[in-house]
Motif scaffolding. Structure first.
Motif, mmCIF file in Angstrom:
data_model
loop_
_atom_site.group_PDB
_atom_site.id
_atom_site.type_symbol
_atom_site.label_atom_id
_atom_site.label_comp_id
_atom_site.label_asym_id
_atom_site.label_seq_id
_atom_site.Cartn_x
_atom_site.Cartn_y
_atom_site.Cartn_z
ATOM 1 N N ALA A 277 7.717 10.301 20.670
ATOM 2 C CA ALA A 277 8.659 9.813 21.682
ATOM 3 C C ALA A 277 10.016 10.489 21.510
ATOM 4 O O ALA A 277 10.660 10.897 22.480
ATOM 5 C CB ALA A 277 8.801 8.295 21.587
ATOM 6 N N LYS A 278 10.453 10.620 20.262
ATOM 7 C CA LYS A 278 11.750 11.269 19.978
ATOM 8 C C LYS A 278 11.724 12.737 20.410
ATOM 9 O O LYS A 278 12.721 13.264 20.908
ATOM 10 C CB LYS A 278 12.085 11.143 18.493
ATOM 11 N N LEU A 279 10.582 13.384 20.222
ATOM 12 C CA LEU A 279 10.437 14.784 20.621
ATOM 13 C C LEU A 279 10.597 14.935 22.138
ATOM 14 O O LEU A 279 11.290 15.836 22.617
ATOM 15 C CB LEU A 279 9.051 15.276 20.178
ATOM 16 N N ILE A 280 9.970 14.032 22.874
ATOM 17 C CA ILE A 280 10.098 14.046 24.344
ATOM 18 C C ILE A 280 11.543 13.756 24.745
ATOM 19 O O ILE A 280 12.098 14.402 25.634
ATOM 20 C CB ILE A 280 9.136 13.026 24.993
ATOM 21 N N LYS A 281 12.175 12.804 24.062
ATOM 22 C CA LYS A 281 13.568 12.451 24.383
ATOM 23 C C LYS A 281 14.491 13.638 24.132
ATOM 24 O O LYS A 281 15.407 13.894 24.917
ATOM 25 C CB LYS A 281 14.027 11.235 23.564
ATOM 26 N N LEU A 282 14.256 14.381 23.053
ATOM 27 C CA LEU A 282 15.051 15.575 22.788
ATOM 28 C C LEU A 282 14.941 16.558 23.957
ATOM 29 O O LEU A 282 15.950 17.098 24.426
ATOM 30 C CB LEU A 282 14.565 16.252 21.498
ATOM 31 N N CYS A 283 13.722 16.786 24.431
ATOM 32 C CA CYS A 283 13.520 17.732 25.538
ATOM 33 C C CYS A 283 14.116 17.202 26.838
ATOM 34 O O CYS A 283 14.638 17.977 27.654
ATOM 35 C CB CYS A 283 12.022 18.031 25.693
ATOM 36 N N ASN B 100 8.137 22.084 29.883
ATOM 37 C CA ASN B 100 8.281 23.474 29.435
ATOM 38 C C ASN B 100 8.984 23.558 28.082
ATOM 39 O O ASN B 100 8.653 24.407 27.243
ATOM 40 C CB ASN B 100 9.024 24.315 30.475
ATOM 41 N N ARG B 101 9.956 22.683 27.868
ATOM 42 C CA ARG B 101 10.636 22.659 26.566
ATOM 43 C C ARG B 101 9.676 22.194 25.469
ATOM 44 O O ARG B 101 9.690 22.727 24.360
ATOM 45 C CB ARG B 101 11.872 21.746 26.621
ATOM 46 N N LEU B 102 8.872 21.188 25.774
ATOM 47 C CA LEU B 102 7.874 20.729 24.799
ATOM 48 C C LEU B 102 6.942 21.881 24.423
ATOM 49 O O LEU B 102 6.669 22.126 23.247
ATOM 50 C CB LEU B 102 7.065 19.557 25.363
#
Length: 199
Positions: free
Chosen positions: A122-128, A49-51
């Motif tokens: 990958a970094k975007l997913i890790k942030l979320c 949901n954050r993504l």
């Protein structure tokens, strides 16, 4: 379980994200978050949901959002993922997974390097993932010192990836997620991370 596998295998490419959701939910079935009440799949849903709230529509990224913890917390291997999904998804999930064959300290050191060298997606997913985990802290029964340890750890992860996140202007809402993470860091006595991207 067999019914879920049959359902997944019968899906078209258009349902790739739904198949990742079903696959993740079946593998994480019976697992709970640290409060021992919330199903693990709720965390995965929060990450996806954050993504989506950032504006992500790429199916591979959304699939990897559902699957990002599957190699860390289940017996699912890279080969299992590769057989079930596209190689790009398996590689993305692998880049977010810790090497369980290493001793704990070396595993953490290797993971930080891995995060630093991982793709922007990958970094975007890790942030979320970090954002969802920080939001969950209020529900944990753990001691304050344990919560602080966890906050320090995810703050370190975030400090490693934030430059690449801030340098990408395709997702302007990244800043808001970082700002809300900083509020939680301060609440637990930690300094917020700088929101200026270093060139």
């Amino acid at each position: 379980m067999d019914n879920i596998q049959d359902t997944i295998q019968g899906m078209s490419a258009l349902d790739l994200v739904k198949s990742a959701e079903l696959f993740a939910k079946s593998k994480h079935a019976g697992q709970f978050r640290a409060d021992n009440i919330t199903p693990y799949s709720k965390h995965l849903e929060d990450v996806v949901n954050r993504l989506k709230s950032l504006g992500v529509i790429d199916e591979e990224i959304l699939c990897a959002g559902w699957l990002h913890d599957i190699m860390n917390t289940t017996e699912t291997s890279f080969d299992d993922l590769h057989a079930q999904f596209e190689s790009e998804i398996a590689v993305l999930v692998s880049s977010l997974s810790k090497d369980k064959s290493l001793p704990r300290k070396k595993r953490e050191q290797a993971y930080v390097i891995q995060l630093k060298e991982s793709s922007f997606n990958a970094k975007l997913i890790k942030l979320c993932d970090i954002s969802a985990s920080l939001s969950d802290l209020k529900n944990y029964e753990a001691s304050k010192s344990k919560k602080i340890r966890e906050v320090k750890q995810v703050r370190h992860y975030l400090s490693v990836i934030k430059n690449d996140l801030l340098s990408n202007h395709n997702y302007p809402k990244i800043q808001a997620l970082l700002e809300s993470a900083n509020l939680i860091f301060v609440r637990y006595g930690q300094r917020g991370i700088s929101l200026l991207a270093k060139s």
